[in-house]
Design a protein around this motif. Structure first.
Motif, PDB file in Angstrom:
ATOM      1  N   SER A 293      58.256  86.728   2.259  1.00 61.68           N
ATOM      2  CA  SER A 293      58.980  87.990   2.375  1.00 61.68           C
ATOM      3  C   SER A 293      58.691  88.751   3.664  1.00 61.68           C
ATOM      4  CB  SER A 293      58.645  88.888   1.177  1.00 61.68           C
ATOM      5  OG  SER A 293      57.236  89.068   1.078  1.00 61.68           O
ATOM      6  N   SER A 294      57.583  88.451   4.350  1.00 60.20           N
ATOM      7  CA  SER A 294      57.238  89.158   5.591  1.00 60.20           C
ATOM      8  C   SER A 294      57.720  88.437   6.845  1.00 60.20           C
ATOM      9  CB  SER A 294      55.721  89.349   5.683  1.00 60.20           C
ATOM     10  OG  SER A 294      55.248  90.158   4.635  1.00 60.20           O
ATOM     11  N   LEU A 295      58.371  87.285   6.667  1.00 62.71           N
ATOM     12  CA  LEU A 295      58.761  86.467   7.812  1.00 62.71           C
ATOM     13  C   LEU A 295      59.735  87.204   8.728  1.00 62.71           C
ATOM     14  CD1 LEU A 295      57.958  83.569   8.624  1.00 62.71           C
ATOM     15  CD2 LEU A 295      60.198  82.824   7.822  1.00 62.71           C
ATOM     16  N   LYS A 296      59.384  87.220  10.037  1.00 61.90           N
ATOM     17  CA  LYS A 296      60.215  87.882  11.037  1.00 61.90           C
ATOM     18  C   LYS A 296      60.853  86.896  12.008  1.00 61.90           C
ATOM     19  CE  LYS A 296      57.463  92.124  10.947  1.00 61.90           C
ATOM     20  NZ  LYS A 296      56.586  93.032  11.735  1.00 61.90           N
ATOM     21  N   LYS A 312      72.585  80.353   1.530  1.00 62.51           N
ATOM     22  CA  LYS A 312      71.732  80.737   0.413  1.00 62.51           C
ATOM     23  C   LYS A 312      70.268  80.387   0.690  1.00 62.51           C
ATOM     24  CE  LYS A 312      70.898  79.794  -4.493  1.00 62.51           C
ATOM     25  NZ  LYS A 312      71.275  78.958  -5.660  1.00 62.51           N
ATOM     26  N   GLY A 313      70.043  79.294   1.403  1.00 61.09           N
ATOM     27  CA  GLY A 313      68.679  78.874   1.702  1.00 61.09           C
ATOM     28  C   GLY A 313      67.916  79.854   2.563  1.00 61.09           C
ATOM     29  N   LEU A 314      68.649  80.746   3.242  1.00 59.35           N
ATOM     30  CA  LEU A 314      68.015  81.725   4.115  1.00 59.35           C
ATOM     31  C   LEU A 314      68.019  83.131   3.520  1.00 59.35           C
ATOM     32  CD1 LEU A 314      69.761  80.580   7.428  1.00 59.35           C
ATOM     33  CD2 LEU A 314      67.409  80.071   6.769  1.00 59.35           C
ATOM     34  N   SER A 315      68.687  83.313   2.396  1.00 56.91           N
ATOM     35  CA  SER A 315      68.966  84.647   1.864  1.00 56.91           C
ATOM     36  C   SER A 315      67.719  85.433   1.470  1.00 56.91           C
ATOM     37  CB  SER A 315      69.912  84.545   0.660  1.00 56.91           C
ATOM     38  OG  SER A 315      69.311  83.772  -0.372  1.00 56.91           O
ATOM     39  N   LEU A 345      71.830  88.503   6.963  1.00 57.02           N
ATOM     40  CA  LEU A 345      70.471  88.832   7.366  1.00 57.02           C
ATOM     41  C   LEU A 345      70.561  90.127   8.172  1.00 57.02           C
ATOM     42  CD1 LEU A 345      69.308  85.259   8.449  1.00 57.02           C
ATOM     43  CD2 LEU A 345      68.582  86.492   6.394  1.00 57.02           C
ATOM     44  N   THR A 346      70.570  91.228   7.474  1.00 55.78           N
ATOM     45  CA  THR A 346      70.936  92.503   8.081  1.00 55.78           C
ATOM     46  C   THR A 346      69.942  93.020   9.123  1.00 55.78           C
ATOM     47  OG1 THR A 346      69.915  93.629   6.195  1.00 55.78           O
ATOM     48  CG2 THR A 346      72.294  93.227   6.090  1.00 55.78           C
ATOM     49  N   HIS A 347      68.691  92.493   9.125  1.00 56.99           N
ATOM     50  CA  HIS A 347      67.706  92.934  10.118  1.00 56.99           C
ATOM     51  C   HIS A 347      67.643  92.016  11.341  1.00 56.99           C
ATOM     52  CE1 HIS A 347      66.187  95.086   6.509  1.00 56.99           C
ATOM     53  NE2 HIS A 347      65.821  95.992   7.384  1.00 56.99           N
ATOM     54  N   LEU A 348      68.458  90.974  11.347  1.00 52.08           N
ATOM     55  CA  LEU A 348      68.404  89.991  12.421  1.00 52.08           C
ATOM     56  C   LEU A 348      68.772  90.603  13.772  1.00 52.08           C
ATOM     57  CD1 LEU A 348      67.705  86.953  12.342  1.00 52.08           C
ATOM     58  CD2 LEU A 348      70.147  86.487  12.584  1.00 52.08           C
ATOM     59  N   LYS A 367      79.622  88.719  10.817  1.00 48.02           N
ATOM     60  CA  LYS A 367      80.020  90.121  10.855  1.00 48.02           C
ATOM     61  C   LYS A 367      79.024  91.077  10.217  1.00 48.02           C
ATOM     62  CE  LYS A 367      84.992  89.871  11.503  1.00 48.02           C
ATOM     63  NZ  LYS A 367      86.324  90.238  10.971  1.00 48.02           N
ATOM     64  N   LYS A 368      78.148  90.584   9.363  1.00 47.45           N
ATOM     65  CA  LYS A 368      77.176  91.465   8.724  1.00 47.45           C
ATOM     66  C   LYS A 368      75.902  91.643   9.552  1.00 47.45           C
ATOM     67  CE  LYS A 368      78.619  91.190   3.927  1.00 47.45           C
ATOM     68  NZ  LYS A 368      78.163  91.106   2.515  1.00 47.45           N
ATOM     69  N   LEU A 369      75.867  91.027  10.715  1.00 44.33           N
ATOM     70  CA  LEU A 369      74.672  91.102  11.567  1.00 44.33           C
ATOM     71  C   LEU A 369      74.803  92.277  12.534  1.00 44.33           C
ATOM     72  CD1 LEU A 369      74.165  87.303  12.366  1.00 44.33           C
ATOM     73  CD2 LEU A 369      73.376  88.621  10.382  1.00 44.33           C
ATOM     74  N   SER A 370      74.867  93.470  11.996  1.00 43.66           N
ATOM     75  CA  SER A 370      75.129  94.658  12.816  1.00 43.66           C
ATOM     76  C   SER A 370      73.976  95.036  13.730  1.00 43.66           C
ATOM     77  CB  SER A 370      75.456  95.851  11.906  1.00 43.66           C
ATOM     78  OG  SER A 370      74.398  96.076  10.983  1.00 43.66           O
ATOM     79  N   ASN A 371      72.766  94.516  13.454  1.00 49.26           N
ATOM     80  CA  ASN A 371      71.600  94.830  14.299  1.00 49.26           C
ATOM     81  C   ASN A 371      71.350  93.795  15.384  1.00 49.26           C
ATOM     82  OD1 ASN A 371      70.497  97.322  13.193  1.00 49.26           O
ATOM     83  ND2 ASN A 371      70.133  96.137  11.332  1.00 49.26           N
ATOM     84  N   LEU A 372      72.259  92.833  15.490  1.00 48.33           N
ATOM     85  CA  LEU A 372      72.070  91.749  16.454  1.00 48.33           C
ATOM     86  C   LEU A 372      72.052  92.278  17.890  1.00 48.33           C
ATOM     87  CD1 LEU A 372      71.738  88.712  15.924  1.00 48.33           C
ATOM     88  CD2 LEU A 372      74.129  88.409  16.618  1.00 48.33           C
ATOM     89  N   LYS A 373      71.006  91.879  18.631  1.00 51.15           N
ATOM     90  CA  LYS A 373      70.868  92.278  20.029  1.00 51.15           C
ATOM     91  C   LYS A 373      71.093  91.111  20.983  1.00 51.15           C
ATOM     92  CE  LYS A 373      67.539  95.968  19.050  1.00 51.15           C
ATOM     93  NZ  LYS A 373      66.154  96.461  19.284  1.00 51.15           N
ATOM     94  N   SER A 374      70.836  89.896  20.520  1.00 49.50           N
ATOM     95  CA  SER A 374      70.982  88.717  21.373  1.00 49.50           C
ATOM     96  C   SER A 374      71.623  87.575  20.587  1.00 49.50           C
ATOM     97  CB  SER A 374      69.609  88.278  21.902  1.00 49.50           C
ATOM     98  OG  SER A 374      69.695  87.069  22.630  1.00 49.50           O
TER      99      SER A 374
END
Length: 417
Positions: A293-296, A312-315, A345-348, A367-374
């Protein structure tokens, strides 16, 4: 009053004379201690390949704290770091260890405040008999960093190393360790109660090395890349015992699944970075339990992922900020659970999809990756035009790499910059 001042001056003068007459071991006009300077000169013949230690001169008064590859404490002038990496390296035409030699560790005993010792790339094959690293344990009680990478060391040195209880960082990468069980082998390292970083990459270790790691509870970083781990990780519980682990490198092995035969999976609740690149993971073996759960950061590049990858494997990786899927053969994302195609993955913040087979429809699944920087998606199957409307979700995007595709232009809609 004058008599009192005269007596004090006389006392101070006598004290100074006594120090001079005693020839105190710790008193020296040089910036470094004389006995440490002499000890360095004794080391020089063993680590002076191609005359790399030119500044180490036999001149009285020479400040050894200013010599190259030497660092001293600025207050005590005691030597605290010695960087002798690649100072006795001899290449042979057939890459054999013909120039391997045995180290006499007693040569380091005079450096009682030594904290860091770098001996990487010196063709060291082991220690002279009764002159192993254990000999340093009582005298060098401050030694925290030991780098022995790129040598010819094998399991026989582990008993000696296990006595250096002050170590926090131990690099044994690119040697000849096999985990053969020689005199209990890697189990002995459990004595290193302060060890935080252990690098065993680039050796010939098998799956059972995970079992031998089980008692190194202080570890925060473990590198096992480039070994001979394969298939299912039968000794996964050995890793699960490392509850303080934050970084785990299992790259460039032949691992197919991070679970064992009875279904036990990797469960490291403090783990922040996991590198699984260069293995044999397939679509149906990519599943990460809530125990991560802490994986970044997760790296799955250069595996056997192909076709439509089930998201699903990454959810469960809800805190993931960096995902590397480069160099696989993925064509699209697919959630077989709900029929959707979105990567949720909304924090990606960083996503690498380079070297796959995605087409322009991939943007709809991101489209759900709103925090994507790169976003790196170079060398894929992107053809024709990209509608800028597909990119409007990425309001935080700073880097977009799409080179190596067959794109013609971008379709820009009114109101979208």
């Amino acid at each position: 009053m004058m008599m009192m001042e005269w007596k004090w001056l006389r006392f101070i003068r006598m004290a100074v004379m006594l120090l001079v007459l005693e020839g105190c071991r710790w008193c020296t006009t040089d910036a470094c201690l004389e006995h440490e300077r002499i000890a360095l000169l004794h080391l020089k013949p063993f680590f002076n390949y191609q005359n790399q230690l030119q500044s180490w001169v036999e001149v009285k008064g020479s400040d050894c704290c200013k010599w190259e590859r030497v660092e001293c404490n600025t207050t005590t002038s005691r030597l605290i770091q010695l960087s002798l990496n690649s100072s006795r390296w001899f290449y042979t035409t057939d890459n054999r260890n013909l120039n391997a030699w045995y180290l006499n560790t007693s040569m380091f005993l005079p450096f009682e405040e030594l904290k860091s010792l770098y001996l990487s790339g010196n063709a060291i094959s082991g220690n002279l008999e009764n002159e192993g690293f254990g000999k340093l344990s009582s005298t060098l009680s401050n030694l925290e960093i030991l780098d022995l990478s790129y040598n010819y060391l094998n399991d026989s040195i582990l008993l000696s190393l296990s006595e250096l209880s002050s170590l926090r960082y131990l690099d044994l990468s690119s040697n000849k360790f096999e985990g053969s069980g020689h005199q209990r082998g890697f189990q002995l390292l459990s004595r290193l109660n302060n060890l935080e970083t252990l690098d065993l990459s680039g050796n010939s270790l098998k799956n059972n090395i995970l079992f031998h790691m089980r008692n190194l509870s202080s570890l925060k970083t473990l590198r096992l890349g480039g070994n001979e781990l394969k298939g299912r990780l039968d000794h996964i519980q050995g890793l699960n015992n490392l509850t303080n682990l934050k970084y785990l490198d299992l790259s460039w092995n032949r691992i197919e699944s991070i679970s064992n035969k009875d279904g036990t999976q990797l469960r490291l609740t403090n783990l922040e970075e996991l590198d699984l690149s260069g293995n044999l993971f397939r679509n149906n073996t990519i599943s990460f339990p809530q125990g991560l759960s802490s994986l970044k950061s997760l790296t799955l590049s250069n595996n056997d992922l192909q076709g439509s990858l089930d998201t699903k494997g990454l959810s469960n990786l809800t805190n993931l900020k960096k995902l590397n899927l480069g160099g696989d053969q993925i064509e699209s994302f697919q959630s077989f659970k709900d029929g959707g195609r979105k990567l949720e993955l909304t924090h990606l913040e960083e996503l690498n999809l380079a070297g796959n087979h995605f087409n322009t429809s991939v943007f709809a699944s991101l489209k759900k990756l709103s925090n994507l920087k790169s976003l790196s998606i170079w060398d894929n199957g992107l053809k024709g035009s990209i509608d800028m409307k597909d990119l409007e979700t990425f309001i935080n995007l700073r880097e977009l790499d799409m080179k190596g595709n067959e794109l013609k232009d971008l379709v820009i809609h009114q109101g979208i910059i």
